[in-house]
Design an enzyme around this catalytic site. Structure first.
Site, short mmCIF file in Angstrom:
data_model
loop_
_atom_site.label_atom_id
_atom_site.label_comp_id
_atom_site.label_asym_id
_atom_site.label_seq_id
_atom_site.Cartn_x
_atom_site.Cartn_y
_atom_site.Cartn_z
N ARG A 38 40.43 38.53 32.76
CA ARG A 38 41.56 38.37 31.85
C ARG A 38 41.26 37.41 30.71
NH1 ARG A 38 45.78 37.03 36.38
NH2 ARG A 38 44.12 37.66 37.79
N SER A 54 36.78 31.76 39.44
CA SER A 54 37.33 31.74 40.80
C SER A 54 36.28 31.90 41.89
CB SER A 54 38.38 32.83 40.93
OG SER A 54 39.24 32.79 39.84
N ASP A 76 40.92 29.33 40.18
CA ASP A 76 42.22 29.99 39.97
C ASP A 76 43.36 29.31 40.73
OD1 ASP A 76 41.06 30.91 42.32
OD2 ASP A 76 41.56 33.03 42.00
C1 BGC Z 1 36.73 32.08 46.03
C2 BGC Z 1 37.70 31.05 45.53
C3 BGC Z 1 38.84 31.73 44.82
C4 BGC Z 1 39.46 32.76 45.71
C5 BGC Z 1 40.62 33.49 45.06
C6 BGC Z 1 37.45 33.12 46.85
O1 BGC Z 1 36.57 34.13 47.21
O2 BGC Z 1 35.73 31.47 46.81
O3 BGC Z 1 37.05 30.14 44.68
O4 BGC Z 1 39.77 30.77 44.45
O5 BGC Z 1 38.50 33.70 46.10
O6 BGC Z 1 40.25 34.14 43.93
#
Ligand code: BGC
Length: 590
Positions: free
Chosen positions: A189, A257, A310
């Protein structure tokens, strides 16, 4: 030894029976079994009756029968033959009924047995995946314990408990235009928001792009060039005639994320990939440096002011609107949580000083593990066949990347234990062929004949003409998988509340404030983002219900779960705003 005329009489009788009995009566499943047996018996009686009453006039299908009757009539032996035939018919009725009943019962028993194998496979799974409140409370405790361990020492727990260097969350006073990039799930995004101070967002543009599958395993340079070019294209199109030069030096929030070891609010190295990404040359590289270089290659002069997970973005936007927001959870393709911790509770980082006295901790709870988690053989197989075995155990039971695949595995097992539903389809053994959105669509199918379930089974798993009872069982499988995921996420949330003393049991901080009439519970808001919670109603209801069940009637009203649509991206832009406004470094590690 039976009388020959009785034999003949029986043959005639059976020929008649076959002539007058509709074929449907002999077919399985066309008529309910009880009705079918009754009707067959009636036919037998009627045939016997017709035969004895009208022997001289009936026209039977078989010529032998007619010849026998004519012979009997001619020889004037009909009356005595009739007596023997009557007896023969009665015996015949009984024998035929028994034979038919035996065949029917045999078939039914075999079919029942095969169906029960399927049901047993389901029940075993249901039992292994059950989440009674007692077990959830054990998960709550385990989560709180692991949080302490993860804060106490590096590697002290599977929970990484990462520092984010975000010591102060947006409070609504931020203003100006900010951009943000969000990478992490199935799509990517780009956002542009205009903050107007006083908790207001004056403008908000978002563009979503699916991340091409091949980019998830490419080189870091290609990957970041794709991000930078997409951003440049967005700036040019959405910039309200602003030239690229006018965004020069503009601050950018970058939501990345994945687990990152941050060294400041705007720098950090990738620890490992999750959710199917595997760009090997990126691991241990500084994520911001990679993006910053790609931006220069595309001629975009922007400054990455905040690198955020995120969950941290979600917490930021939650706090922007409501200052009681202290926890955030993401339940989408992956899952994670973060919360506001006291800086002095981060024992592994002695000498951590922040202006606010607090620090947002990125828990990376997807990697949480406890022996109390209801793990089934399907989870074990899924993990073993995954890109990251022994990692992200909690995530593999909760998040959107995996739920559909657990359901597929259970359906596959049901087909393997019994051939009742026809031939085994090879699609049943294809990983990830049943996505979580398709699983949710089956789960939420409200049509009386579960037509959506039938369609999805046909289109994605090549299971044709699934009987209604199988469709119903598939919906139950979806329910067990979804319910377990939602309830475990709920236990995780309460675990965090317990750690920070907001679950009413008195944790590190009491969770109570002095009121006029003594202690009063504090309102606690948990911001939640991610498609499973925001768009999958049954999942959301199960999660909310479980949080209330674990907390109990007294505490539950003080814990509010709030949906934050697009929270992570907006939150990153807000953090870029709040961190670019403050030029002073408010976090120090002595
Ligand atoms: C990641 C996190 C992330 C989460 C949600 C996980 O696989 O390790 O860093 O916040 O996914 O997106």
């Amino acid at each position: 030894m039976a009388n020959p005329s009785i034999h003949d009489g029986l043959r005639i009788f059976i020929e008649h029976l076959v002539c007058v009995t509709p074929p449907a009566l002999f077919r399985r499943n066309s008529i309910p079994p009880a009705t079918r047996s009754r009707r067959i018996f009636t036919r037998l009686t009627v045939s016997a009756h017709i035969f004895s009453e009208t022997t001289d006039t009936v026209t039977y299908g078989g010529g032998d029968g007619n010849r026998l009757i004519t012979r009997l009539l001619k020889k004037g032996r009909i009356n005595s033959a009739m007596g023997r035939l009557g007896l023969g018919l009665a015996v015949g009725c009984a024998v035929a009924s028994c034979a038919i009943a035996a065949v029917m019962v045999g078939r039914r028993v075999r079919s029942r047995r095969r169906w029960w194998k399927v049901v047993r496979a389901f029940e075993e799974f249901e039992e292994a995946a059950s989440t009674p409140v007692g077990r959830l409370r054990q998960v709550v405790d385990a989560m709180a314990v692991e949080m302490h361990a993860g804060l106490a020492s590096e590697g002290g727990s599977k929970l990484k408990m990462l520092l984010t260097f975000v010591d102060k969350l947006p409070d609504g006073s931020e203003s100006g235009i900010y951009y943000a990039l969000h990478v992490g799930g199935t799509d990517f995004r780009i956002l542009r928001i205009q903050l107007g101070g006083q908790r207001s967002i004056l403008g908000h543009d978002v563009e979503r792009k699916p991340i091409p599958q091949d980019l998830m395993t490419t080189t870091s340079e290609e990957f970041f060039d794709f991000l930078a070019l997409s951003l440049k294209d967005f700036v040019e199109r959405k910039g309200n005639n602003l030239q690229l030069t006018q965004v020069r030096g503009k601050d950018l929030g970058f939501t990345f994320s994945f687990p990152v070891k941050q060294t400041s609010v705007s720098s950090g190295t990738l620890i490992k990939w999750t959710k199917g990404f595997a760009i090997d040359d990126m691991v241990e590289q500084d994520v911001v440096e990679c993006l910053q270089k790609a931006l220069s290659r595309t001629g975009l002069d922007m400054n990455v002011a905040a690198l955020v997970n995120d969950s941290v973005g979600t917490l930021a936007v939650g706090h922007f609107y409501d200052k009681d927001t202290v926890v955030a959870v993401v339940i989408g393709t992956g899952t994670n949580a973060c919360y506001l911790e006291r800086a002095d509770a981060v024992i592994k980082c002695q000498g951590l000083l922040t202006a606010s006295g607090g620090m947002v901790i990125n828990m990376e709870w997807g990697n949480f593990w406890s022996s109390h988690l209801p793990r089934t053989s399907y989870d074990i197989d899924l993990d073993a066949e995954s890109q990251n075995p022994n990692d992200q155990g909690f995530e593999k039971m909760i998040s959107g990347m995996y739920l559909g695949d657990i359901v597929r595995r259970v359906i596959c097992k049901m087909f393997l234990v019994s051939d009742i539903f026809g031939p085994f389809s090879s699609k049943l053994s294809t990983r990830f062929v049943l996505s979580t959105p398709l699983m949710a669509a089956m789960h939420e199918d409200n049509s009386p004949d579960l037509s959506e379930v039938a369609k999805i089974l046909e289109d994605t798993l090549d299971i044709y003409d699934a009987p209604l009872k199988l469709r119903k069982l598939v919906v139950k499988v979806c329910d067990v998988v979804t319910r377990r995921a939602a309830r475990l996420a709920a236990a995780g949330i309460v675990g965090i509340l317990k750690k920070i003393g907001r679950d009413g049991t008195g944790g590190i901080t009491s969770g109570r404030v002095k009121g006029v009439k003594g202690d009063k519970l504090r309102r606690t808001v948990v911001a939640v983002e991610g498609g499973l919670y925001t768009s999958y109603t049954i999942f959301r209801e199960y999660l909310n219900e479980a949080v209330a069940e674990i907390l109990g009637d007294e505490i539950a009203p003080y814990v509010i779960l709030k949906v934050m649509e697009d929270g992570s991206g907006i939150g990153a832009a807000m953090l870029a705003a709040s961190h670019s406004a403050r030029n002073v470094d408010t976090v120090q590690v002595l």
